[in-house]
Design a protein around this motif. Structure first.
Motif, PDB file in Angstrom:
ATOM      1  N   MET A  72       5.566   8.604   4.972  1.00 54.33           N
ATOM      2  CA  MET A  72       4.549   9.149   3.770  1.00 54.33           C
ATOM      3  C   MET A  72       3.212   7.782   3.328  1.00 54.33           C
ATOM      4  SD  MET A  72       3.256  11.097   2.200  1.00 54.33           S
ATOM      5  CE  MET A  72       4.518  12.787   1.732  1.00 54.33           C
ATOM      6  N   THR A  73       4.150   6.781   3.698  1.00 54.97           N
ATOM      7  CA  THR A  73       2.565   5.551   2.957  1.00 54.97           C
ATOM      8  C   THR A  73       1.894   5.333   4.432  1.00 54.97           C
ATOM      9  OG1 THR A  73       4.721   4.644   2.031  1.00 54.97           O
ATOM     10  CG2 THR A  73       3.018   3.135   2.862  1.00 54.97           C
ATOM     11  N   LYS A  74       2.502   5.173   5.603  1.00 57.67           N
ATOM     12  CA  LYS A  74       1.736   5.262   6.554  1.00 57.67           C
ATOM     13  C   LYS A  74       0.771   6.754   7.110  1.00 57.67           C
ATOM     14  CE  LYS A  74       4.282   4.508  10.489  1.00 57.67           C
ATOM     15  NZ  LYS A  74       4.723   4.866  11.923  1.00 57.67           N
ATOM     16  N   ARG A  75       0.906   8.177   6.069  1.00 56.54           N
ATOM     17  CA  ARG A  75      -0.169   8.978   6.483  1.00 56.54           C
ATOM     18  C   ARG A  75      -0.750   8.870   5.531  1.00 56.54           C
ATOM     19  NH1 ARG A  75       4.778  11.726   7.297  1.00 56.54           N
ATOM     20  NH2 ARG A  75       4.735  12.068   5.211  1.00 56.54           N
ATOM     21  N   TYR A  76      -0.668   8.124   4.478  1.00 50.92           N
ATOM     22  CA  TYR A  76      -2.099   8.231   3.006  1.00 50.92           C
ATOM     23  C   TYR A  76      -2.459   6.639   3.857  1.00 50.92           C
ATOM     24  CZ  TYR A  76       1.041   9.978  -0.457  1.00 50.92           C
ATOM     25  OH  TYR A  76       1.770  10.378  -1.914  1.00 50.92           O
ATOM     26  N   LEU A  77      -1.779   5.524   4.202  1.00 51.26           N
ATOM     27  CA  LEU A  77      -2.667   4.000   5.028  1.00 51.26           C
ATOM     28  C   LEU A  77      -4.153   5.125   6.733  1.00 51.26           C
ATOM     29  CD1 LEU A  77      -0.209   2.306   4.860  1.00 51.26           C
ATOM     30  CD2 LEU A  77      -2.572   1.804   3.714  1.00 51.26           C
ATOM     31  N   LYS A  78      -3.334   6.100   7.302  1.00 44.41           N
ATOM     32  CA  LYS A  78      -4.064   6.636   7.997  1.00 44.41           C
ATOM     33  C   LYS A  78      -5.560   7.600   8.094  1.00 44.41           C
ATOM     34  CE  LYS A  78      -1.201   6.127  12.019  1.00 44.41           C
ATOM     35  NZ  LYS A  78      -1.529   5.601  13.374  1.00 44.41           N
ATOM     36  N   SER A  79      -4.706   7.903   6.587  1.00 41.25           N
ATOM     37  CA  SER A  79      -5.697   9.008   6.134  1.00 41.25           C
ATOM     38  C   SER A  79      -6.981   8.699   4.916  1.00 41.25           C
ATOM     39  CB  SER A  79      -5.620  10.054   5.685  1.00 41.25           C
ATOM     40  OG  SER A  79      -4.554  10.515   4.001  1.00 41.25           O
TER      41      SER A  79
ATOM     42  N   GLY B 156       3.669  -7.019  10.539  1.00 46.63           N
ATOM     43  CA  GLY B 156       2.638  -4.767  10.117  1.00 46.63           C
ATOM     44  C   GLY B 156       3.673  -4.268   9.254  1.00 46.63           C
ATOM     45  N   ASN B 157       4.453  -3.354  10.155  1.00 44.81           N
ATOM     46  CA  ASN B 157       6.183  -2.670  10.044  1.00 44.81           C
ATOM     47  C   ASN B 157       6.218  -3.031   9.017  1.00 44.81           C
ATOM     48  OD1 ASN B 157       5.514  -0.525  11.543  1.00 44.81           O
ATOM     49  ND2 ASN B 157       6.490  -1.375  13.202  1.00 44.81           N
ATOM     50  N   LYS B 158       6.982  -5.034   8.415  1.00 43.82           N
ATOM     51  CA  LYS B 158       7.385  -4.936   7.634  1.00 43.82           C
ATOM     52  C   LYS B 158       6.953  -5.311   6.263  1.00 43.82           C
ATOM     53  CE  LYS B 158       9.905  -8.778   5.801  1.00 43.82           C
ATOM     54  NZ  LYS B 158       9.883 -10.147   5.281  1.00 43.82           N
ATOM     55  N   ALA B 159       5.149  -4.825   6.597  1.00 42.57           N
ATOM     56  CA  ALA B 159       4.623  -4.999   5.164  1.00 42.57           C
ATOM     57  C   ALA B 159       4.354  -3.554   4.707  1.00 42.57           C
ATOM     58  CB  ALA B 159       2.958  -5.793   5.849  1.00 42.57           C
ATOM     59  N   LEU B 160       4.579  -3.161   5.610  1.00 44.13           N
ATOM     60  CA  LEU B 160       5.127  -1.516   5.791  1.00 44.13           C
ATOM     61  C   LEU B 160       5.747  -0.725   4.493  1.00 44.13           C
ATOM     62  CD1 LEU B 160       3.134   1.510   5.912  1.00 44.13           C
ATOM     63  CD2 LEU B 160       4.321   1.882   8.170  1.00 44.13           C
ATOM     64  N   LYS B 161       6.490  -1.263   4.647  1.00 41.22           N
ATOM     65  CA  LYS B 161       7.929  -0.708   4.170  1.00 41.22           C
ATOM     66  C   LYS B 161       7.076  -1.598   2.612  1.00 41.22           C
ATOM     67  CE  LYS B 161      10.704  -1.203   8.212  1.00 41.22           C
ATOM     68  NZ  LYS B 161      11.912  -1.193   8.968  1.00 41.22           N
ATOM     69  N   GLU B 162       7.203  -2.851   2.715  1.00 37.77           N
ATOM     70  CA  GLU B 162       6.807  -3.454   1.153  1.00 37.77           C
ATOM     71  C   GLU B 162       5.796  -2.659   0.874  1.00 37.77           C
ATOM     72  OE1 GLU B 162       7.148  -7.217   0.105  1.00 37.77           O
ATOM     73  OE2 GLU B 162       8.342  -7.296   2.134  1.00 37.77           O
TER      74      GLU B 162
ATOM     75  N   PHE C 175       7.173   0.339  -1.018  1.00 37.18           N
ATOM     76  CA  PHE C 175       8.255   0.015  -2.078  1.00 37.18           C
ATOM     77  C   PHE C 175       7.178   0.124  -2.656  1.00 37.18           C
ATOM     78  CE2 PHE C 175       9.755  -3.085  -4.947  1.00 37.18           C
ATOM     79  CZ  PHE C 175      10.767  -2.483  -4.964  1.00 37.18           C
ATOM     80  N   MET C 176       5.753  -0.679  -2.894  1.00 35.27           N
ATOM     81  CA  MET C 176       5.321  -1.162  -4.127  1.00 35.27           C
ATOM     82  C   MET C 176       5.000   0.502  -4.329  1.00 35.27           C
ATOM     83  SD  MET C 176       3.269  -4.414  -3.197  1.00 35.27           S
ATOM     84  CE  MET C 176       3.218  -4.622  -1.328  1.00 35.27           C
ATOM     85  N   GLU C 177       4.207   1.527  -3.472  1.00 36.37           N
ATOM     86  CA  GLU C 177       3.622   3.144  -4.170  1.00 36.37           C
ATOM     87  C   GLU C 177       5.379   3.659  -4.234  1.00 36.37           C
ATOM     88  OE1 GLU C 177       2.278   4.194  -0.733  1.00 36.37           O
ATOM     89  OE2 GLU C 177       0.966   3.450  -0.289  1.00 36.37           O
TER      90      GLU C 177
ATOM     91  N   ALA D  16      -0.852  -1.374  -4.107  1.00 37.92           N
ATOM     92  CA  ALA D  16      -0.323  -1.871  -2.854  1.00 37.92           C
ATOM     93  C   ALA D  16      -0.786  -3.147  -2.391  1.00 37.92           C
ATOM     94  CB  ALA D  16       0.406  -0.899  -2.409  1.00 37.92           C
ATOM     95  N   LEU D  17      -1.804  -2.746  -1.114  1.00 41.28           N
ATOM     96  CA  LEU D  17      -2.802  -3.147  -0.607  1.00 41.28           C
ATOM     97  C   LEU D  17      -3.089  -4.767  -1.122  1.00 41.28           C
ATOM     98  CD1 LEU D  17      -4.916  -0.711   1.128  1.00 41.28           C
ATOM     99  CD2 LEU D  17      -2.939  -2.281   1.973  1.00 41.28           C
ATOM    100  N   GLU D  18      -3.272  -4.918  -3.151  1.00 41.18           N
ATOM    101  CA  GLU D  18      -3.523  -6.463  -3.386  1.00 41.18           C
ATOM    102  C   GLU D  18      -2.114  -7.157  -3.749  1.00 41.18           C
ATOM    103  OE1 GLU D  18      -5.201  -4.430  -6.840  1.00 41.18           O
ATOM    104  OE2 GLU D  18      -6.795  -3.783  -6.332  1.00 41.18           O
ATOM    105  N   GLY D  19      -0.954  -5.731  -3.944  1.00 42.15           N
ATOM    106  CA  GLY D  19       0.541  -6.959  -4.024  1.00 42.15           C
ATOM    107  C   GLY D  19       0.373  -7.522  -2.379  1.00 42.15           C
TER     108      GLY D  19
END
Length: 164
Positions: A10-17, A137-143, A146-148, A97-100
């Motif tokens: 879901m986070t990946k979909r949010y980021l891509k869109s 990048g994938n580790k940061a995606l998981k972070e 988590f923040m979301e 989340a990106l600011e974090g």
């Protein structure tokens, strides 16, 4: 949605869109304004019925049609505002989340998932390998996930258990 990978997906979909969501929110603003302007222009006269008995007709007279159009426009405005509010909530979560993230992690996540750069391009930019960029990048995606979404994102074996 209770599996770890569901939240990351879901986070990946949010980021891509992300860019499309920003534009959609702005377009909804404009649509809401246009509908409110239409509502101002749509007047409903007082209905005049003759003294004869009638009824049973399925057709609306001009006054009833105008009132029906107003109600539809008002319902559309409410729905557009609801959609805009939800989109803006998602965008605020992504922004926070990106600011974090640290600068390097943010550059990787934003560069790959939002801006569409390949891991190889991002690795070259950071003077590193494609594999390093993908792994980091994938580790940061998981972070970001988590923040979301909070603690429910962590795999069960990594969750903290506090004994009282």
């Amino acid at each position: 949605m209770n599996e770890y990978n569901d939240y990351v997906g879901m986070t990946k979909r949010y980021l891509k869109s992300y860019n499309q969501l920003r534009i959609t929110a702005r377009n909804l603003d404009e649509d809401i304004e246009a509908s409110q302007a239409m509502l101002q222009d749509e007047s409903v006269a007082i209905s005049r019925y003759g003294g004869e008995m009638g009824g049973g007709s399925g057709e609306l007279n001009a006054v009833e049609s105008a009132a029906n159009r107003r109600m539809k426009i008002q319902a559309d405005i409410v729905e557009m505002q609801r959609n805009k509010t939800e989109i803006e909530r998602v965008l605020r979560k992504v922004d926070r989340a990106l600011e974090g993230l640290g600068d390097a992690d943010r550059d990787l996540v934003q560069g790959h998932f939002i801006d569409g750069y390949s891991w190889g391009q991002l690795g070259n930019k950071a003077y590193c390998t494609e594999k390093w960029a993908r792994d980091k990048g994938n580790k940061a995606l998981k972070e970001v996930a988590f923040m979301e979404f909070g603690e429910c994102v962590r795999p069960r074996q990594l969750r903290f258990v506090f004994a009282g």
